[in-house]
Write a protein that holds these residues in place. Structure first.
Motif, short mmCIF file in Angstrom:
data_model
loop_
_atom_site.label_atom_id
_atom_site.label_comp_id
_atom_site.label_asym_id
_atom_site.label_seq_id
_atom_site.Cartn_x
_atom_site.Cartn_y
_atom_site.Cartn_z
N ALA A 91 11.57 6.89 3.96
CA ALA A 91 10.47 6.28 4.19
C ALA A 91 10.44 4.85 4.23
CB ALA A 91 9.30 7.16 3.37
N VAL A 92 9.26 4.42 4.63
CA VAL A 92 8.87 3.00 4.43
C VAL A 92 8.16 3.13 3.00
CG1 VAL A 92 7.87 0.66 4.76
CG2 VAL A 92 8.94 2.27 6.69
N TYR A 93 8.69 2.31 2.08
CA TYR A 93 7.89 2.33 0.55
C TYR A 93 7.30 0.86 0.48
CZ TYR A 93 10.64 6.16 -0.96
OH TYR A 93 11.20 7.54 -1.01
N TYR A 94 5.81 1.18 0.11
CA TYR A 94 4.97 0.08 -0.08
C TYR A 94 4.39 0.07 -1.50
CZ TYR A 94 4.44 0.53 5.18
OH TYR A 94 4.69 0.57 6.49
N CYS A 95 4.22 -1.09 -1.98
CA CYS A 95 3.52 -1.32 -3.28
C CYS A 95 2.25 -1.89 -2.95
CB CYS A 95 4.10 -2.24 -4.47
SG CYS A 95 4.45 -3.93 -3.66
N ASN A 96 1.21 -1.44 -3.81
CA ASN A 96 -0.13 -1.62 -3.83
C ASN A 96 -1.13 -1.65 -4.95
OD1 ASN A 96 -2.75 0.43 -4.09
ND2 ASN A 96 -3.07 -0.72 -2.19
N ALA A 103 -7.93 -3.88 -1.07
CA ALA A 103 -6.72 -3.37 -1.25
C ALA A 103 -5.65 -4.33 -1.08
CB ALA A 103 -6.47 -1.95 -0.58
N TYR A 104 -4.61 -4.26 -1.92
CA TYR A 104 -3.64 -5.40 -1.48
C TYR A 104 -2.13 -4.37 -1.13
CZ TYR A 104 -6.71 -9.20 -2.76
OH TYR A 104 -7.82 -9.90 -2.95
N TRP A 105 -1.52 -4.94 0.08
CA TRP A 105 -0.31 -4.01 0.24
C TRP A 105 0.77 -5.28 0.52
CZ3 TRP A 105 -0.13 1.34 0.56
CH2 TRP A 105 -1.57 1.80 0.22
N GLY A 106 1.99 -4.66 0.12
CA GLY A 106 3.21 -5.42 0.53
C GLY A 106 3.57 -4.98 2.06
N GLN A 107 4.61 -5.44 2.47
CA GLN A 107 5.06 -5.72 4.03
C GLN A 107 5.79 -4.27 4.07
OE1 GLN A 107 6.57 -7.42 1.73
NE2 GLN A 107 8.67 -6.99 2.18
#
Length: 115
Positions: A91-96, A103-107
């Motif tokens: 999967a693509v893994y995101y931090c938040n 809400a803030y997300w990485g790329q």
């Protein structure tokens, strides 16, 4: 300016390990719960793990016992140590994190588990 930058993804064989990093700027990660999510192709984004000073670390059932979330306060970085990787972890893994109504997300960082 708040920014989250993930890194550490890659191609790994089943049973292998990877460590993801989420480096933050513009926010002190000690004061917000930091979550990891993942999104596999054709599937909805799903929550993986969270860390905060009040409740500690918590995990989705699918990764419990295999993944470990941790935080380095000096580096303002959260890690996701992933062991015993399975193809379904691909999967693509995101931090938040969420602050107020935002809400803030990485790329995101791609993790592929395949032989």
């Amino acid at each position: 300016q708040v920014q989250l930058v993930e890194s550490g993804g890659g191609l790994e064989q089943p049973g292998g390990s990877l460590r993801l990093s989420c480096a933050a700027s513009g926010v002190d990660l000690r004061v917000v719960p930091l979550r990891w999510y993942r999104q596999a192709p054709g599937k909805e984004r799903e929550w993986v793990a969270v860390i905060d000073d009040f409740t500690g670390a918590n995990y989705a059932n699918s990764v419990e016992g295999r993944f470990t979330i941790s935080r380095d306060d000096a580096k303002n970085t959260v890690y996701l140590q992933m062991n015993s990787l399975k193809p379904e972890d691909t999967a693509v893994y995101y931090c938040n994190f969420v602050l107020g109504a935002t809400a803030y997300w990485g790329q995101g960082t791609q993790v592929t588990v395949s032989s």
